[in-house]
Design a protein around this motif. Structure first.
Motif, PDB file in Angstrom:
ATOM      1  N   ILE A 220      60.451  42.527  39.310  1.00  0.00           N
ATOM      2  CA  ILE A 220      59.584  42.789  38.601  1.00  0.00           C
ATOM      3  C   ILE A 220      59.557  42.566  37.058  1.00  0.00           C
ATOM      4  CG2 ILE A 220      58.340  44.911  37.977  1.00  0.00           C
ATOM      5  CD1 ILE A 220      59.239  46.013  40.579  1.00  0.00           C
ATOM      6  N   ASP A 221      60.613  42.673  36.518  1.00  0.00           N
ATOM      7  CA  ASP A 221      60.753  42.044  35.092  1.00  0.00           C
ATOM      8  C   ASP A 221      60.437  40.791  35.105  1.00  0.00           C
ATOM      9  OD1 ASP A 221      61.461  43.121  32.460  1.00  0.00           O
ATOM     10  OD2 ASP A 221      63.096  41.639  32.775  1.00  0.00           O
ATOM     11  N   ARG A 222      60.946  39.841  35.993  1.00  0.00           N
ATOM     12  CA  ARG A 222      60.916  38.549  35.969  1.00  0.00           C
ATOM     13  C   ARG A 222      59.067  38.031  35.855  1.00  0.00           C
ATOM     14  NH1 ARG A 222      59.616  34.709  38.682  1.00  0.00           N
ATOM     15  NH2 ARG A 222      59.218  35.830  40.665  1.00  0.00           N
ATOM     16  N   ILE A 223      58.573  38.615  36.838  1.00  0.00           N
ATOM     17  CA  ILE A 223      57.161  38.306  36.976  1.00  0.00           C
ATOM     18  C   ILE A 223      56.300  38.501  35.906  1.00  0.00           C
ATOM     19  CG2 ILE A 223      54.980  39.133  38.289  1.00  0.00           C
ATOM     20  CD1 ILE A 223      56.956  39.665  40.862  1.00  0.00           C
ATOM     21  N   GLY A 224      56.563  39.604  35.047  1.00  0.00           N
ATOM     22  CA  GLY A 224      55.595  39.645  33.911  1.00  0.00           C
ATOM     23  C   GLY A 224      56.139  38.570  32.859  1.00  0.00           C
ATOM     24  N   ARG A 225      57.456  38.449  32.721  1.00  0.00           N
ATOM     25  CA  ARG A 225      58.143  37.624  31.736  1.00  0.00           C
ATOM     26  C   ARG A 225      57.363  36.115  31.854  1.00  0.00           C
ATOM     27  NH1 ARG A 225      61.943  39.815  28.454  1.00  0.00           N
ATOM     28  NH2 ARG A 225      62.668  41.589  28.970  1.00  0.00           N
ATOM     29  N   SER A 226      57.397  35.706  33.059  1.00  0.00           N
ATOM     30  CA  SER A 226      56.747  34.405  33.494  1.00  0.00           C
ATOM     31  C   SER A 226      55.637  34.187  33.065  1.00  0.00           C
ATOM     32  CB  SER A 226      56.979  34.140  35.131  1.00  0.00           C
ATOM     33  OG  SER A 226      56.172  34.811  35.826  1.00  0.00           O
ATOM     34  N   ARG A 227      54.531  35.103  32.597  1.00  0.00           N
ATOM     35  CA  ARG A 227      53.328  34.878  32.080  1.00  0.00           C
ATOM     36  C   ARG A 227      53.303  35.029  30.745  1.00  0.00           C
ATOM     37  NH1 ARG A 227      53.775  35.540  37.713  1.00  0.00           N
ATOM     38  NH2 ARG A 227      51.794  34.616  38.766  1.00  0.00           N
ATOM     39  N   GLY A 228      54.501  34.670  29.976  1.00  0.00           N
ATOM     40  CA  GLY A 228      54.239  34.593  28.525  1.00  0.00           C
ATOM     41  C   GLY A 228      53.789  36.037  27.782  1.00  0.00           C
ATOM     42  N   ARG A 229      52.870  35.820  26.692  1.00  0.00           N
ATOM     43  CA  ARG A 229      52.436  37.022  25.923  1.00  0.00           C
ATOM     44  C   ARG A 229      51.274  37.750  27.031  1.00  0.00           C
ATOM     45  NH1 ARG A 229      52.116  37.374  19.933  1.00  0.00           N
ATOM     46  NH2 ARG A 229      54.179  38.177  19.607  1.00  0.00           N
ATOM     47  N   ASP A 230      50.699  37.134  27.862  1.00  0.00           N
ATOM     48  CA  ASP A 230      49.622  37.710  28.857  1.00  0.00           C
ATOM     49  C   ASP A 230      50.167  38.695  29.768  1.00  0.00           C
ATOM     50  OD1 ASP A 230      47.583  37.158  27.201  1.00  0.00           O
ATOM     51  OD2 ASP A 230      46.891  35.339  28.204  1.00  0.00           O
ATOM     52  N   GLY A 231      51.343  38.504  30.260  1.00  0.00           N
ATOM     53  CA  GLY A 231      51.864  39.216  31.544  1.00  0.00           C
ATOM     54  C   GLY A 231      52.486  40.320  31.105  1.00  0.00           C
ATOM     55  N   ARG A 232      52.446  41.512  31.791  1.00  0.00           N
ATOM     56  CA  ARG A 232      53.490  42.545  31.605  1.00  0.00           C
ATOM     57  C   ARG A 232      53.398  43.168  33.032  1.00  0.00           C
ATOM     58  NH1 ARG A 232      51.678  41.382  27.446  1.00  0.00           N
ATOM     59  NH2 ARG A 232      50.751  42.791  25.833  1.00  0.00           N
ATOM     60  N   SER A 233      54.838  43.906  33.159  1.00  0.00           N
ATOM     61  CA  SER A 233      55.215  44.105  34.594  1.00  0.00           C
ATOM     62  C   SER A 233      56.285  45.313  34.294  1.00  0.00           C
ATOM     63  CB  SER A 233      55.826  43.091  35.497  1.00  0.00           C
ATOM     64  OG  SER A 233      56.733  42.400  34.830  1.00  0.00           O
ATOM     65  N   ASN A 234      56.140  46.352  34.974  1.00  0.00           N
ATOM     66  CA  ASN A 234      56.999  47.499  34.763  1.00  0.00           C
ATOM     67  C   ASN A 234      57.339  48.500  36.050  1.00  0.00           C
ATOM     68  OD1 ASN A 234      56.199  47.847  31.733  1.00  0.00           O
ATOM     69  ND2 ASN A 234      54.312  47.832  32.682  1.00  0.00           N
ATOM     70  N   ALA A 235      58.781  48.868  35.960  1.00  0.00           N
ATOM     71  CA  ALA A 235      59.235  49.853  36.959  1.00  0.00           C
ATOM     72  C   ALA A 235      60.000  50.883  36.269  1.00  0.00           C
ATOM     73  CB  ALA A 235      60.124  48.994  37.848  1.00  0.00           C
ATOM     74  N   PRO A 236      59.192  51.913  35.759  1.00  0.00           N
ATOM     75  CA  PRO A 236      59.448  52.975  34.912  1.00  0.00           C
ATOM     76  C   PRO A 236      59.793  54.203  35.651  1.00  0.00           C
ATOM     77  CG  PRO A 236      57.150  52.735  34.621  1.00  0.00           C
ATOM     78  CD  PRO A 236      57.505  51.740  35.776  1.00  0.00           C
ATOM     79  N   HIS A 237      59.557  54.289  36.628  1.00  0.00           N
ATOM     80  CA  HIS A 237      59.886  55.758  37.349  1.00  0.00           C
ATOM     81  C   HIS A 237      60.335  55.544  38.603  1.00  0.00           C
ATOM     82  CE1 HIS A 237      58.578  59.185  39.724  1.00  0.00           C
ATOM     83  NE2 HIS A 237      58.693  59.895  38.621  1.00  0.00           N
ATOM     84  N   ILE A 238      61.517  56.275  38.996  1.00  0.00           N
ATOM     85  CA  ILE A 238      62.274  56.207  40.071  1.00  0.00           C
ATOM     86  C   ILE A 238      62.856  57.531  40.728  1.00  0.00           C
ATOM     87  CG2 ILE A 238      64.484  55.926  38.948  1.00  0.00           C
ATOM     88  CD1 ILE A 238      65.276  53.611  40.699  1.00  0.00           C
ATOM     89  N   GLU A 239      62.810  57.496  42.004  1.00  0.00           N
ATOM     90  CA  GLU A 239      63.187  58.795  42.696  1.00  0.00           C
ATOM     91  C   GLU A 239      64.353  58.242  43.824  1.00  0.00           C
ATOM     92  OE1 GLU A 239      60.078  61.920  43.897  1.00  0.00           O
ATOM     93  OE2 GLU A 239      58.885  60.152  43.371  1.00  0.00           O
ATOM     94  N   LEU A 240      65.428  58.948  43.694  1.00  0.00           N
ATOM     95  CA  LEU A 240      66.307  58.764  44.637  1.00  0.00           C
ATOM     96  C   LEU A 240      66.787  59.642  45.345  1.00  0.00           C
ATOM     97  CD1 LEU A 240      68.672  56.268  44.901  1.00  0.00           C
ATOM     98  CD2 LEU A 240      69.823  57.248  43.108  1.00  0.00           C
ATOM     99  N   PHE A 241      66.964  59.574  46.842  1.00  0.00           N
ATOM    100  CA  PHE A 241      67.417  60.478  47.610  1.00  0.00           C
ATOM    101  C   PHE A 241      68.817  59.726  48.418  1.00  0.00           C
ATOM    102  CE2 PHE A 241      68.113  62.214  51.777  1.00  0.00           C
ATOM    103  CZ  PHE A 241      67.915  63.874  51.405  1.00  0.00           C
ATOM    104  N   PRO A 242      69.861  60.606  48.475  1.00  0.00           N
ATOM    105  CA  PRO A 242      70.249  61.881  47.969  1.00  0.00           C
ATOM    106  C   PRO A 242      70.753  62.155  46.459  1.00  0.00           C
ATOM    107  CG  PRO A 242      72.124  61.307  49.258  1.00  0.00           C
ATOM    108  CD  PRO A 242      71.277  60.174  49.425  1.00  0.00           C
ATOM    109  N   ASN A 243      70.998  60.960  45.858  1.00  0.00           N
ATOM    110  CA  ASN A 243      71.461  61.084  44.645  1.00  0.00           C
ATOM    111  C   ASN A 243      72.524  61.679  44.081  1.00  0.00           C
ATOM    112  OD1 ASN A 243      71.024  59.805  41.939  1.00  0.00           O
ATOM    113  ND2 ASN A 243      69.884  61.452  41.149  1.00  0.00           N
TER     114      ASN A 243
END
Lengths: 409, 409
Positions: B249-272
């Motif tokens: 996900i991070d790579r996909i946003g970066r590959s578009r230069g200044r016009d791209g954004r991509s994020n994965a800021p929220h995670i839920e893990l089970f059973p953690n």
């Protein structure tokens, strides 16, 4: 001296009955340490132990001692035991099998009208799993003095409930002092948690030692920022750094073939909201190998990965060790006792190492200790699918009964 | 028609005073939607609005309407507004600046003794951030009918408190029906959340449109198993799969230069828990770009990454879209109004796109809407370091005052 045998049907029935406390839809068991379910399983155990002629004592960390006196009332007891708590995704065998096998030994001794020379004590240790309250093997480690009682009682679960409070809620904050009980020896039987016995066809695994395991928390620090307008080139995303580290940890274990293990199973993310680039991640991880030198090499690779990822991903990473165990060599005379008992019972056996810790691991420094495994049909544990056959369960209890008789007579 | 000017010192004082509610050690602000702190900020706002001659109404989703009547009492109002809630790592400007700029407009109108032809309404929208309760832009989206009131009231935070309950606790579950208020136009001013105005030197950014953003939840399923004995080759580790996906996900946003954004800021893990290989991870993620075709291409790369990672890592991955916004073209006449007003005030301006959503985005479909930015000194927001100068804050409020006068006179 003759060979005695347990009642395998009665053992299986007890295992299935106590397994209904916290039973999951898929046939597993979720009975977190000191939860209401754990309290009910403990109460049932105490009733069964008293019915089998034992006197029951609970200590201040909640360890339960079910005692059957011997003719030498003041001599150090032969102790057997395990734990009743499970992980959230637990099965019906891990831990509780060792307790039910011990209970069956007590029932059989009563049924045979046998009075041993030494007392026999069956112990239920508190919070072996460390799933709700960290650290693991808590009750046995407080018992041996490896962990301070006050420290253990003050540990809390993710909702803020302390061990001390949880013990009071379920009525298992005992009055007996912790420790100070002498043991002649300690025996623990457990289901294997991997596939080795099943693969090789033996019916008893004599644990001759343990892997070495070293546990860390990696703290990855980035910078909180808005997920939208913040340019990718400006970011310091702690979750991206943590993700790169998880993949490296996985690679480090795999690179050692069947002898390597590595894990990153627990994560805390801040602020963990959809609008903010993650600022901080705390990642619990470990590396394991039978060879201490290899563990050191794995740790060195882990530290190098932290350094490189921090640089590449624009974050900082600190790695702090918080626990380790092993490598341990078990007591040779105790291993020989288990091996000879298995031979008497015509149970093919092999030597095996334990990768996981068990209550027997802290007890090993306290008194002569034996730990032995029965096969796992699925090669899996901490999972609803965990399964050992009634026959294998009977095998382990027979070894336990006859080894106890040899030690206590 | 002449030019009026706000009292910049009074605006800055109000901004600093309300910023003390939920103030963090580092000078930021943590004022989660409908928390006790949000309740106090809302109460302070209501008092200030009444003192500025407004009547205050709260609707059933907690949106606050501070109204100043015009000579045409029944005509649709000119509305201005923003939000008072912040993310957990918030600063003192995001959202609240637009509300305080609007309050300063109301105070200045009262001070000047001006009665406009049309009513003017200053709106505080509930839960713009979506940090405690998802989805974001909740109050404005319920107002426009994009989200059902019952659905919004039943959303709950991680501790299980619902929006409805949280509104009642802080006394902001209003009695007014939601929606049904006609607006002649809606104006919102906001601090820029990125570095573009600061880099290029203009003082007003006229938002002509938005990026397109598409939001997903990726559900990665593996198999729970013991972290110790389970051989690396036997594993299906959901966290390893999720980590590989975060890096893609991070790579996909970066590959578009200044016009791209991509994020994965929220995670839920089970059973953690430390003893169990992760069984399931739910990862919230998004991709953004000004060009809709590029967003589709980014989504295709994301889906291909899910397929490949699932295969390589022995897990299953399902990707489900749950939200999207944009690309939006703002109302040209409204942009011209803001541009002309900035010109009258001698404030250099540029056109700009918004990458984040704002309450103005759902309102855009409801009535003619303008959104405009003032510069950010640090280029960062959702962070304690967020900062705009008193002069820039005054600029935005001056544009707001004069644009309101043009629309309402």
């Amino acid at each position: 001296m003759g060979i005695e045998r347990v009642n395998g049907d009665r053992l299986w029935s007890a295992l299935m009955e106590i397994g209904r406390i916290g039973e999951t839809h898929g046939g597993g068991c979720r009975r977190l340490a000191l939860s209401e379910e754990d309290g009910r399983a403990r109460d049932l155990f105490c009733r069964w132990a008293r019915e089998a002629g034992c006197t029951v004592t609970v200590d201040a960390i909640g360890n339960i001692f079910a005692r059957r006196d011997g003719t030498q009332r003041d001599a150090p007891a032969v102790a057997i035991g395990s734990h009743l708590d499970t992980v959230p995704t637990g099965g019906k065998f891990d831990g509780v099998y060792g307790v039910m096998a011990g209970l069956e030994v007590m029932r059989r001794l009563q049924e045979l009208g046998l009075t041993t020379r030494l007392p026999v004590e069956l112990v239920v240790w508190t919070n072996e799993e460390g799933a709700r309250f960290s650290p693991m093997t808590m009750g046995s480690s407080v018992f041996t003095g490896d962990i301070a009682l006050d420290f253990a009682l003050s540990r809390h679960d993710p909702s803020g409930v302390s061990v001390g409070e949880a013990l009071r809620r379920i009525g298992h904050a005992g009055e007996a002092p912790v420790g100070g009980r002498q043991f002649t020896a300690y025996l623990e039987t457990h289901v294997e948690q991997g596939p080795l016995l099943k693969e090789s066809g033996e019916r008893i695994g004599v644990v001759t030692g343990s892997f070495m395991a070293r546990y860390f928390v990696a703290t990855i620090k980035g910078q909180a920022a808005h997920v939208g307008p913040t340019l990718m080139e400006q970011r310091h995303d702690a979750m991206v750094g943590a993700s790169a580290l998880v993949l490296e940890i996985d690679r480090i274990g795999r690179s050692r073939g069947r002898d390597g293990r590595s894990n990153a199973p627990h994560i805390e993310l801040f602020p963990n909201v959809r609008g903010v680039i993650p600022e901080e991640v705390r990642l619990s991880c470990d590396v394991r190998h039978p060879d201490a030198g290899e563990v050191q090499a794995m740790e060195a690779e882990l530290r190098e990965a932290c350094r490189r990822i921090a640089e590449e991903r624009g974050v900082s990473i600190e790695l702090e060790q918080y626990f380790e165990f092993g490598p341990i060599n078990c007591h040779q005379s105790m291993n020989e006792l288990i091996g000879e008992t298995a031979d008497l019972l015509d149970l093919p056996r092999r030597d095996i190492l334990t990768v996981a810790s068990h209550d027997a691991v802290p007890i090993m420094e306290y008194c002569p200790t034996a730990l032995f495994f029965i096969p796992s049909e699925t090669g899996i544990s901490h999972n609803e699918k965990e399964y050992s056959t009634p026959e294998h369960c009977t095998d382990g209890a027979n070894v336990l009964l006859n080894a106890v008789l040899r030690l206590a007579s």
